[in-house]
Design a protein around this motif. Structure first.
Motif, short mmCIF file in Angstrom:
data_model
loop_
_atom_site.label_atom_id
_atom_site.label_comp_id
_atom_site.label_asym_id
_atom_site.label_seq_id
_atom_site.Cartn_x
_atom_site.Cartn_y
_atom_site.Cartn_z
N ILE A 202 1.06 -1.13 -0.01
CA ILE A 202 0.03 0.07 0.05
C ILE A 202 0.86 1.22 -0.14
O ILE A 202 1.76 1.30 1.09
CB ILE A 202 -0.72 -0.18 1.14
CG1 ILE A 202 -1.87 -1.19 1.34
CG2 ILE A 202 -1.94 1.22 1.19
CD1 ILE A 202 -2.39 -1.50 2.75
N ASN A 203 0.86 2.18 -0.96
CA ASN A 203 1.83 3.25 -1.33
C ASN A 203 3.23 2.88 -0.91
O ASN A 203 4.12 3.49 -0.32
CB ASN A 203 1.07 4.12 -0.33
CG ASN A 203 0.09 4.81 -0.63
OD1 ASN A 203 -0.55 4.88 -1.74
ND2 ASN A 203 -0.83 5.24 0.39
N ALA A 207 1.85 -4.24 3.09
CA ALA A 207 0.54 -4.53 4.01
C ALA A 207 0.72 -5.29 5.19
O ALA A 207 1.62 -6.42 5.37
CB ALA A 207 -0.37 -4.78 2.98
N VAL A 235 -10.41 2.50 4.25
CA VAL A 235 -9.53 3.71 3.91
C VAL A 235 -9.67 4.72 4.70
O VAL A 235 -10.51 5.12 5.17
CB VAL A 235 -10.13 4.04 2.25
CG1 VAL A 235 -9.41 5.34 1.71
CG2 VAL A 235 -10.30 3.11 1.38
N ARG A 238 -4.49 8.77 5.89
CA ARG A 238 -3.34 8.48 5.35
C ARG A 238 -3.01 7.84 4.31
O ARG A 238 -1.84 7.60 3.87
CB ARG A 238 -2.65 7.72 6.80
CG ARG A 238 -3.41 6.21 6.92
CD ARG A 238 -2.61 5.42 8.27
NE ARG A 238 -3.06 4.23 8.19
CZ ARG A 238 -4.45 3.67 8.45
NH1 ARG A 238 -5.27 4.60 8.87
NH2 ARG A 238 -4.68 2.34 8.56
N HIS A 239 -4.23 7.19 3.55
CA HIS A 239 -3.66 6.44 2.52
C HIS A 239 -3.55 7.12 1.29
O HIS A 239 -3.34 6.86 0.15
CB HIS A 239 -5.12 5.29 2.43
CG HIS A 239 -5.11 4.32 3.48
ND1 HIS A 239 -6.21 4.09 4.10
CD2 HIS A 239 -3.92 3.45 3.83
CE1 HIS A 239 -5.85 3.18 5.06
NE2 HIS A 239 -4.62 2.86 4.94
N LEU A 245 -4.19 6.83 -3.86
CA LEU A 245 -3.96 5.34 -2.88
C LEU A 245 -3.38 4.40 -4.15
O LEU A 245 -4.01 3.99 -5.13
CB LEU A 245 -5.35 4.91 -2.56
CG LEU A 245 -5.51 3.32 -2.08
CD1 LEU A 245 -4.49 3.28 -0.83
CD2 LEU A 245 -6.77 3.18 -1.46
#
Length: 295
Positions: A202-203, A207, A235, A238-239, A245
Motif C-alpha cells: 500500500i503506497n 501491507a 480507507v 493516511r492512504h 491510493l
C-alpha cells in the motif's frame, strides 16, 4: 593372498570393461568394498588415496521449464588415467562417458532428461528443454583406471519451476474511494509450479498481516497451481499521502523472478479516475520501473 584375492587390479579392470555396471543404479558398497571388489572411496584408508580428485559439481539450483541446463563435473586427474564419468539423477544413471570405449558416450532413458550429446563430454552434460520432471538431486561420479581405481562423487539439487503465462491480476477494485470506505481486493497468480508467493503493498509499504486474507493454492489437473491473496482495510486519510491510493501486488517464484502489477486509485476529492498499469517484469531486486499517472 593379498586384498585383491586371486585377481590382479589389471584383471579386475578388464572384467569391469567386459561386464559394465548395469545402468540405472549406483554400485552397492558393503563394509568399504564395492561389488567389483574395489576399495570404496568411503572405505578404510580412503583418506590416504592420491590421484584423481573431484573438485566440484555445478548444477543450477533453479531453472525454468523449456530452458537448457549445463551440468559441470570438474576434476583433476593428477596423473591418473580416467576410466569413467557417470551422471545420476537420484539413483538412476542417465549419462556415461568411458574414453576407452567406442562410442565413448552412452545415454540411458530417464523421464525429464534429454541429453544434447553435441554439447556434452567428460566434463559437462547439457540437458535440453527441462521439465518439472527434471527436478531432483544430480550426482557426478568419476573413476580412475589402473592402478588406483579411485572413485569420487558429488551431488547438487536442481528445482525446475514453471512460471505463470500471464502477469498477476487484481480484481474487486472500485473506481473511487472515500475516507471510511471498505477496500476489498484480490490478486491472483495463475498456473505456476510451485505456487507463487504473493504480497500486497500500500503506497509502497508492505501491507500488515492483519489486512491480508490468505487462500490455499488451487491445484490444476496438470500439477500447476494458482495462488490468491486478498487485501481488506478501511480507507483513511493516511492512504492518500500524495492524492493517490496506490496498491501494488508482488508475485515471486522461489526468488527466481518477480511479476508486479500496480493499481492506482486516486482520491475522489482530487480526481475522478482510476488508472491500472501493468508494469514490466521486475528483476530480483523488485524494481518496478516507472509508473505514469493517468488522465
Amino acid at each position: 593372498m593379498d586384498m585383491w584375492g586371486s585377481e590382479s587390479p589389471a584383471a579386475i579392470a578388464w572384467l569391469t570393461r567386459q561386464a559394465p555396471d548395469k545402468p540405472g543404479r549406483a554400485p552397492k558398497v558393503f563394509n568399504g568394498i564395492s561389488k567389483l571388489g574395489l576399495p570404496s572411496p568411503t572405505g578404510c584408508g580412503s583418506s590416504s588415496v592420491t590421484g584423481l580428485k573431484l573438485q566440484s559439481v555445478k548444477v543450477p539450483s533453479h531453472q525454468v521449464t523449456g530452458e537448457s541446463v549445463e551440468l559441470e563435473c570438474n576434476f583433476d586427474q593428477e596423473g591418473d588415467v580416467l576410466y569413467s564419468v557417470k551422471w545420476y539423477r537420484g539413483q538412476n544413471e542417465f549419462f556415461r562417458y568411458i574414453p576407452a570405449d567406442t562410442p565413448k558416450m552412452q545415454i540411458f532413458d530417464l523421464p525429464g532428461i534429454t541429453v544434447d550429446t553435441a554439447l556434452s563430454d567428460a566434463r559437462k552434460v547439457t540437458l535440453r528443454s527441462v521439465s518439472l520432471q527434471s527436478s531432483g538431486k544430480y550426482k557426478c561420479e568419476v573413476s580412475a583406471d589402473s592402478p588406483s581405481f579411485h572413485t569420487e562423487s558429488r551431488s547438487a539439487e536442481m528445482l525446475v519451476v514453471d512460471l505463470p503465462d500471464e502477469v498477476p491480476t487484481i480484481s474487486g477494485g472500485r473506481a473511487k474511494y472515500h475516507v471510511g470506505d471498505k477496500l476489498d481486493v484480490n490478486c491472483t497468480s495463475a498456473r505456476s509450479r510451485p505456487a507463487a508467493s504473493l504480497m500486497w503493498y500500500i503506497n509502497d509499504d508492505q501491507a500488515e498481516s492483519e489486512n491480508l486474507v490468505e487462500y490455499t493454492p488451487v491445484n490444476d489437473s496438470d500439477g500447476l497451481e494458482t495462488s490468491r491473496l486478498g487485501l481488506r482495510f478501511t480507507v483513511g486519510p493516511r492512504h492518500f499521502p500524495s492524492g493517490e491510493l496506490r496498491l501494488r501486488k508482488r508475485a515471486s517464484i522461489r526468488r527466481h523472478t518477480d511479476l508486479t502489477i500496480t493499481q492506482i486509485a486516486e482520491n475522489s476529492s482530487l480526481a475522478k479516475s482510476t488508472v491500472v498499469r501493468i508494469l514490466k517484469k521486475a528483476d530480483d531486486t523488485g524494481d518496478c520501473g516507472a509508473l505514469h499517472r493517468g488522465r
